[in-house]
Write a protein that holds these residues in place. Structure first.
Motif, PDB file in Angstrom:
ATOM      1  N   SER A 146      14.596  23.121  25.893  1.00  0.00           N
ATOM      2  CA  SER A 146      13.562  24.106  26.209  1.00  0.00           C
ATOM      3  C   SER A 146      12.820  23.780  27.501  1.00  0.00           C
ATOM      4  CB  SER A 146      12.566  24.227  25.053  1.00  0.00           C
ATOM      5  OG  SER A 146      11.944  22.983  24.798  1.00  0.00           O
ATOM      6  N   TRP A 147      12.725  22.499  27.871  1.00  0.00           N
ATOM      7  CA  TRP A 147      11.913  22.120  29.018  1.00  0.00           C
ATOM      8  C   TRP A 147      12.424  22.707  30.328  1.00  0.00           C
ATOM      9  CZ3 TRP A 147      14.032  19.442  33.101  1.00  0.00           C
ATOM     10  CH2 TRP A 147      15.236  18.786  32.872  1.00  0.00           C
ATOM     11  N   LYS A 148      13.721  23.025  30.404  1.00  0.00           N
ATOM     12  CA  LYS A 148      14.220  23.568  31.668  1.00  0.00           C
ATOM     13  C   LYS A 148      14.658  25.026  31.582  1.00  0.00           C
ATOM     14  CE  LYS A 148      18.903  21.536  31.368  1.00  0.00           C
ATOM     15  NZ  LYS A 148      19.848  20.659  32.099  1.00  0.00           N
ATOM     16  N   GLN A 149      14.420  25.669  30.460  1.00  0.00           N
ATOM     17  CA  GLN A 149      14.836  27.058  30.300  1.00  0.00           C
ATOM     18  C   GLN A 149      13.971  28.012  31.132  1.00  0.00           C
ATOM     19  OE1 GLN A 149      14.635  28.101  26.185  1.00  0.00           O
ATOM     20  NE2 GLN A 149      16.198  26.616  25.557  1.00  0.00           N
ATOM     21  N   LEU A 150      14.631  28.978  31.736  1.00  0.00           N
ATOM     22  CA  LEU A 150      13.934  30.117  32.335  1.00  0.00           C
ATOM     23  C   LEU A 150      13.239  30.905  31.239  1.00  0.00           C
ATOM     24  CD1 LEU A 150      13.482  32.117  34.780  1.00  0.00           C
ATOM     25  CD2 LEU A 150      15.604  33.225  34.031  1.00  0.00           C
ATOM     26  N   THR A 151      12.002  31.332  31.492  1.00  0.00           N
ATOM     27  CA  THR A 151      11.274  32.168  30.541  1.00  0.00           C
ATOM     28  C   THR A 151      11.038  33.553  31.149  1.00  0.00           C
ATOM     29  OG1 THR A 151       9.073  31.553  31.340  1.00  0.00           O
ATOM     30  CG2 THR A 151      10.089  30.132  29.658  1.00  0.00           C
ATOM     31  N   ARG A 152      10.710  34.486  30.287  1.00  0.00           N
ATOM     32  CA  ARG A 152      10.425  35.838  30.782  1.00  0.00           C
ATOM     33  C   ARG A 152       9.174  35.854  31.655  1.00  0.00           C
ATOM     34  NH1 ARG A 152      12.457  40.891  29.699  1.00  0.00           N
ATOM     35  NH2 ARG A 152      10.576  42.137  29.687  1.00  0.00           N
ATOM     36  N   ALA A 153       8.179  35.059  31.281  1.00  0.00           N
ATOM     37  CA  ALA A 153       6.946  35.012  32.079  1.00  0.00           C
ATOM     38  C   ALA A 153       7.241  34.493  33.484  1.00  0.00           C
ATOM     39  CB  ALA A 153       5.914  34.132  31.392  1.00  0.00           C
ATOM     40  N   GLU A 154       8.040  33.446  33.570  1.00  0.00           N
ATOM     41  CA  GLU A 154       8.405  32.913  34.881  1.00  0.00           C
ATOM     42  C   GLU A 154       9.208  33.929  35.679  1.00  0.00           C
ATOM     43  OE1 GLU A 154      11.148  29.353  36.887  1.00  0.00           O
ATOM     44  OE2 GLU A 154      10.941  29.483  34.700  1.00  0.00           O
ATOM     45  N   ALA A 155      10.161  34.575  35.014  1.00  0.00           N
ATOM     46  CA  ALA A 155      10.971  35.591  35.698  1.00  0.00           C
ATOM     47  C   ALA A 155      10.085  36.702  36.243  1.00  0.00           C
ATOM     48  CB  ALA A 155      12.024  36.144  34.748  1.00  0.00           C
ATOM     49  N   SER A 156       9.081  37.115  35.471  1.00  0.00           N
ATOM     50  CA  SER A 156       8.162  38.162  35.935  1.00  0.00           C
ATOM     51  C   SER A 156       7.438  37.738  37.205  1.00  0.00           C
ATOM     52  CB  SER A 156       7.138  38.483  34.841  1.00  0.00           C
ATOM     53  OG  SER A 156       7.758  39.050  33.714  1.00  0.00           O
ATOM     54  N   GLU A 157       7.023  36.478  37.265  1.00  0.00           N
ATOM     55  CA  GLU A 157       6.318  35.977  38.455  1.00  0.00           C
ATOM     56  C   GLU A 157       7.255  35.946  39.672  1.00  0.00           C
ATOM     57  OE1 GLU A 157       2.952  32.916  36.910  1.00  0.00           O
ATOM     58  OE2 GLU A 157       5.014  32.336  36.459  1.00  0.00           O
ATOM     59  N   LEU A 158       8.500  35.565  39.455  1.00  0.00           N
ATOM     60  CA  LEU A 158       9.455  35.534  40.556  1.00  0.00           C
ATOM     61  C   LEU A 158       9.759  36.942  41.049  1.00  0.00           C
ATOM     62  CD1 LEU A 158      11.860  32.779  39.173  1.00  0.00           C
ATOM     63  CD2 LEU A 158      10.233  32.540  41.058  1.00  0.00           C
ATOM     64  N   PHE A 159       9.951  37.869  40.122  1.00  0.00           N
ATOM     65  CA  PHE A 159      10.208  39.261  40.519  1.00  0.00           C
ATOM     66  C   PHE A 159       9.018  39.856  41.271  1.00  0.00           C
ATOM     67  CE2 PHE A 159      13.069  39.773  36.519  1.00  0.00           C
ATOM     68  CZ  PHE A 159      14.117  39.155  37.175  1.00  0.00           C
ATOM     69  N   ALA A 160       7.816  39.525  40.828  1.00  0.00           N
ATOM     70  CA  ALA A 160       6.607  40.053  41.478  1.00  0.00           C
ATOM     71  C   ALA A 160       6.502  39.591  42.923  1.00  0.00           C
ATOM     72  CB  ALA A 160       5.362  39.636  40.697  1.00  0.00           C
ATOM     73  N   ALA A 161       7.091  38.433  43.229  1.00  0.00           N
ATOM     74  CA  ALA A 161       7.099  37.927  44.603  1.00  0.00           C
ATOM     75  C   ALA A 161       8.325  38.403  45.376  1.00  0.00           C
ATOM     76  CB  ALA A 161       7.063  36.396  44.595  1.00  0.00           C
ATOM     77  N   ASP A 162       9.077  39.327  44.778  1.00  0.00           N
ATOM     78  CA  ASP A 162      10.268  39.896  45.413  1.00  0.00           C
ATOM     79  C   ASP A 162      11.388  38.865  45.560  1.00  0.00           C
ATOM     80  OD1 ASP A 162      11.365  42.287  46.124  1.00  0.00           O
ATOM     81  OD2 ASP A 162      10.809  42.162  48.241  1.00  0.00           O
TER      82      ASP A 162
END
Length: 222
Positions: free
Chosen positions: A43-59
């Motif tokens: 779990s410590w290195k898994q991509l999360t939806r919250a992280e993905a949202s932040e990356l998408f928001a930065a284009d």
């Protein structure tokens, strides 16, 4: 004829085992176009939806690789391939909502020999492809590894996408790099905002590298 590695179609990217969401704006401002992250049983290195949202928001786009340990021959077999393929599909579809027909790379994170490829890695990749086929190939199968693994997996039809590891002394590194047949080329380390990343080059001369820049509704069902 287009040069196989035309500079016009090469884009800068990064990959990391750490959460990159908090640094997304900084990464985008520094000119990076995508971030590579992990699916895993850890779990410590898994991509999360919250992280993905932040990356998408930065284009920023995301590309993903599945890895538990995957760094010795004993971590590769048909049975392990089935387990990792099912876990990758679950995380891609049910957790992240990764769009269909993007990519999931599977890591071979050591200097695998021809013997290793034949006896361990090929059966592992065949099992992954069998699982993906049973679900209608919702995602393209990719492989991360040395030049030998990337080349053999591509020639065997077991990987549509290849990500050449940064270890320049590994088997067939120079040959595969110079071929221009890779989708992603990993480079040296860099530290940004306190997080260590590997620098990567996305090779759009080979078409899509399997990345995605938005969510899709969950749809992977048998």
């Amino acid at each position: 004829m287009t040069n196989p590695t035309s500079p016009k179609l090469l884009l800068p990217a990064l990959d990391t085992a750490s959460n990159a969401g908090n640094s997304a704006e900084t990464l985008a401002q520094d000119g990076y176009k995508a971030v590579g992250r992990y699916y895993s049983q850890h779990s410590w290195k898994q991509l999360t939806r919250a992280e993905a949202s932040e990356l998408f928001a930065a284009d920023l786009n995301i590309f993903v690789v599945y890895e538990d340990s995957n760094d010795a021959p004993s971590y590769f077999s048909s049975e392990i391939g089935i387990q990792q393929a099912l876990r990758a599909l679950y995380q891609a579809d049910a957790v992240i909502h990764q769009p269909r027909q993007t990519g999931i790379y599977f890591a071979v994170d050591y200097d695998a020999s021809s013997y290793d490829y034949t006896h361990y890695i090929r059966p592992y990749l065949r099992a992954i492809n069998d699982v993906f086929a049973s679900f209608g190939y919702p995602y393209h199968v990719g492989v991360y590894g040395n030049g030998l693994v990337c080349s053999c997996a591509k020639d065997d039809g077991l990987a549509n996408l290849t990500w050449l590891s940064q270890s320049t002394g590994y088997y067939d590194y120079q040959e595969y790099k110079q071929s221009g047949d890779w989708n992603i080329l990993q480079g040296p380390y860099v530290t940004i905002a306190g997080t260590q990343y590997d620098q990567d080059t996305l090779n759009l001369n080979r078409g899509s590298y399997g990345g995605f820049g938005s969510f899709a509704a969950p749809s992977c069902s048998k």
